[in-house]
Design a protein around this motif. Structure first.
Motif, mmCIF file in Angstrom:
data_model
loop_
_atom_site.group_PDB
_atom_site.id
_atom_site.type_symbol
_atom_site.label_atom_id
_atom_site.label_comp_id
_atom_site.label_asym_id
_atom_site.label_seq_id
_atom_site.Cartn_x
_atom_site.Cartn_y
_atom_site.Cartn_z
ATOM 1 N N PHE A 1 -0.415 2.762 -14.984
ATOM 2 C CA PHE A 1 0.384 3.535 -14.029
ATOM 3 C C PHE A 1 1.619 2.558 -13.345
ATOM 4 C CE2 PHE A 1 -2.891 6.906 -14.003
ATOM 5 C CZ PHE A 1 -3.932 6.117 -14.331
ATOM 6 N N TYR B 1 3.692 3.258 -9.985
ATOM 7 C CA TYR B 1 4.271 3.909 -8.742
ATOM 8 C C TYR B 1 5.357 3.301 -7.833
ATOM 9 C CZ TYR B 1 -0.435 6.720 -8.860
ATOM 10 O OH TYR B 1 -1.397 7.462 -8.911
ATOM 11 N N GLN C 1 6.527 2.955 -4.043
ATOM 12 C CA GLN C 1 6.168 3.295 -2.506
ATOM 13 C C GLN C 1 7.428 3.202 -1.480
ATOM 14 O OE1 GLN C 1 3.207 0.814 -0.768
ATOM 15 N NE2 GLN C 1 2.390 2.588 0.204
ATOM 16 N N MET D 1 9.257 6.927 3.652
ATOM 17 C CA MET D 1 9.472 8.162 3.573
ATOM 18 C C MET D 1 8.803 9.226 2.594
ATOM 19 S SD MET D 1 11.609 9.146 6.049
ATOM 20 C CE MET D 1 11.889 10.739 5.402
ATOM 21 N N ARG D 2 8.347 8.746 1.460
ATOM 22 C CA ARG D 2 7.732 9.465 0.461
ATOM 23 C C ARG D 2 6.295 8.821 0.190
ATOM 24 N NH1 ARG D 2 11.638 12.894 -2.069
ATOM 25 N NH2 ARG D 2 10.203 12.890 -3.767
ATOM 26 N N GLY D 3 6.171 7.672 0.653
ATOM 27 C CA GLY D 3 4.646 7.194 0.247
ATOM 28 C C GLY D 3 4.616 6.783 -1.127
ATOM 29 N N LEU D 4 3.220 6.945 -1.747
ATOM 30 C CA LEU D 4 3.073 6.288 -3.140
ATOM 31 C C LEU D 4 3.303 7.675 -3.900
ATOM 32 C CD1 LEU D 4 -0.238 4.163 -3.261
ATOM 33 C CD2 LEU D 4 1.983 3.696 -4.173
ATOM 34 N N LEU E 1 3.862 8.743 -8.074
ATOM 35 C CA LEU E 1 3.730 8.425 -9.506
ATOM 36 C C LEU E 1 4.760 8.430 -10.068
ATOM 37 C CD1 LEU E 1 1.692 7.613 -11.667
ATOM 38 C CD2 LEU E 1 1.209 10.072 -11.830
ATOM 39 N N TYR F 1 2.569 7.666 -16.326
ATOM 40 C CA TYR F 1 1.420 6.531 -16.861
ATOM 41 C C TYR F 1 1.015 6.796 -18.145
ATOM 42 C CZ TYR F 1 -1.740 10.914 -16.676
ATOM 43 O OH TYR F 1 -2.457 11.960 -17.029
ATOM 44 N N PHE G 1 4.735 -0.384 -7.844
ATOM 45 C CA PHE G 1 3.468 -0.887 -8.264
ATOM 46 C C PHE G 1 3.030 -0.485 -9.348
ATOM 47 C CE2 PHE G 1 1.813 -2.810 -4.367
ATOM 48 C CZ PHE G 1 2.453 -2.164 -3.117
ATOM 49 N N PHE H 1 -4.640 -2.190 -8.310
ATOM 50 C CA PHE H 1 -3.206 -2.270 -8.178
ATOM 51 C C PHE H 1 -2.593 -3.610 -8.446
ATOM 52 C CE2 PHE H 1 -1.275 1.885 -6.786
ATOM 53 C CZ PHE H 1 -2.337 2.261 -6.458
ATOM 54 N N ARG I 1 8.969 -5.988 -4.945
ATOM 55 C CA ARG I 1 9.944 -5.204 -3.941
ATOM 56 C C ARG I 1 11.172 -5.556 -4.517
ATOM 57 N NH1 ARG I 1 9.609 -3.889 1.593
ATOM 58 N NH2 ARG I 1 7.449 -4.793 1.145
ATOM 59 N N PRO J 1 -2.410 -1.608 -2.326
ATOM 60 C CA PRO J 1 -3.558 -1.041 -1.836
ATOM 61 C C PRO J 1 -4.994 -1.561 -2.640
ATOM 62 C CG PRO J 1 -1.823 0.425 -2.517
ATOM 63 C CD PRO J 1 -1.474 -0.734 -2.903
ATOM 64 N N LYS K 1 0.057 10.184 2.445
ATOM 65 C CA LYS K 1 1.190 9.412 2.717
ATOM 66 C C LYS K 1 0.377 8.208 3.564
ATOM 67 C CE LYS K 1 5.184 12.107 2.404
ATOM 68 N NZ LYS K 1 6.209 12.671 3.072
#
Lengths: 113, 112
Positions: free
Chosen positions: A33, A35, A37, A40-43, A45, A48, A91, A104, A109, B44, B104
């Motif tokens: 997968f 991802y 991060q 503002m939008r988090g993780l 996808l 995959y 990630f 993960f 970065r 994570p 989030k």
């Protein structure tokens, strides 16, 4: 076990340049997968693969993004051309087919200036 | 639309207290749920999984699932400063060939 290995750890590039992120999944894991991060939008996808075959790429933001998995031990995520809004932590994660949780990698970065 | 919702926090608790983290999900198709802990600048890390209604305990951590209410929670007993992190809730869609949808995250701060 070395875990999921991502490279590079940090990447700073200029807008318009091509960026390639790399991932080596855990040996024996058959799902991989990608991802992204951001605060503002988090993780989110992006795409995959199961058994090296792309299953769902609906999260890939636009045609500038592409991903490949030529074999069970390697995957790349490419951004061409890169834009400042692509700045995020990317990630890679892999999963054993018998388990639903992921492992993960350490992430890349990416900063596009 | 498959969504996992979490209160972003920050949630602040004193050392030794119980921290309660909550999560709701929108799609009843999800059958399994996961809690990940993410320290600042790190990736994570899976800490709990739960597949059935009820409670699941692992050390100081208890995960709770209520499928009728579409609600998942994580309790951390005897909270320690080292528990200070962002906790991500995730629901699995598509079984063993599917993918995780993440909330989030809730930022937890445990004060000494």
């Amino acid at each position: 076990d070395a875990g999921v290995i991502q490279s590079p750890r940090h990447e700073v590039t200029e807008m318009g340049q091509e960026v390639t992120l790399r991932c080596k999944p855990i040996s024996g894991h058959n799902s991989l997968f990608w991802y992204r991060q951001t605060m503002m939008r988090g993780l989110e996808l992006l795409i995959y693969f199961n058994n090296n075959v792309p299953i769902d790429d609906s999260g890939m933001p636009e045609d500038r993004f592409s991903a490949k998995m030529p074999n069970a031990s390697f995957s790349t995520l490419k951004i061409q051309p890169s834009e400042p809004r692509d700045s995020a932590v990317y990630f890679c994660a892999s999963r054993d087919g018998t388990a639903y949780g992921y492992t993960f990698g350490s992430g890349t970065r990416l900063t596009v200036v | 639309q498959k969504e996992v919702e979490q209160n972003s926090g920050p949630l602040s608790v004193p050392e030794g207290a119980i921290a309660s983290l909550n999560c709701t999900y929108s799609d009843r198709g999800s059958q399994s749920f996961f809690w990940y802990r993410q320290y600042s600048g790190k990736s994570p890390e899976l800490i709990m999984s739960i597949y059935s209604n009820g409670d699941k305990e692992d050390g100081r951590f208890t995960a709770q699932l209520n499928k009728a209410s579409q609600y998942v929670s994580l309790l951390i007993r005897d909270s320690q400063p080292s528990d200070s992190a962002t906790y991500l809730c995730a629901g699995n869609y598509g079984g063993s060939q599917g993918n995780l949808i993440f909330g989030k995250g809730t930022k937890l701060s445990v004060k000494p």
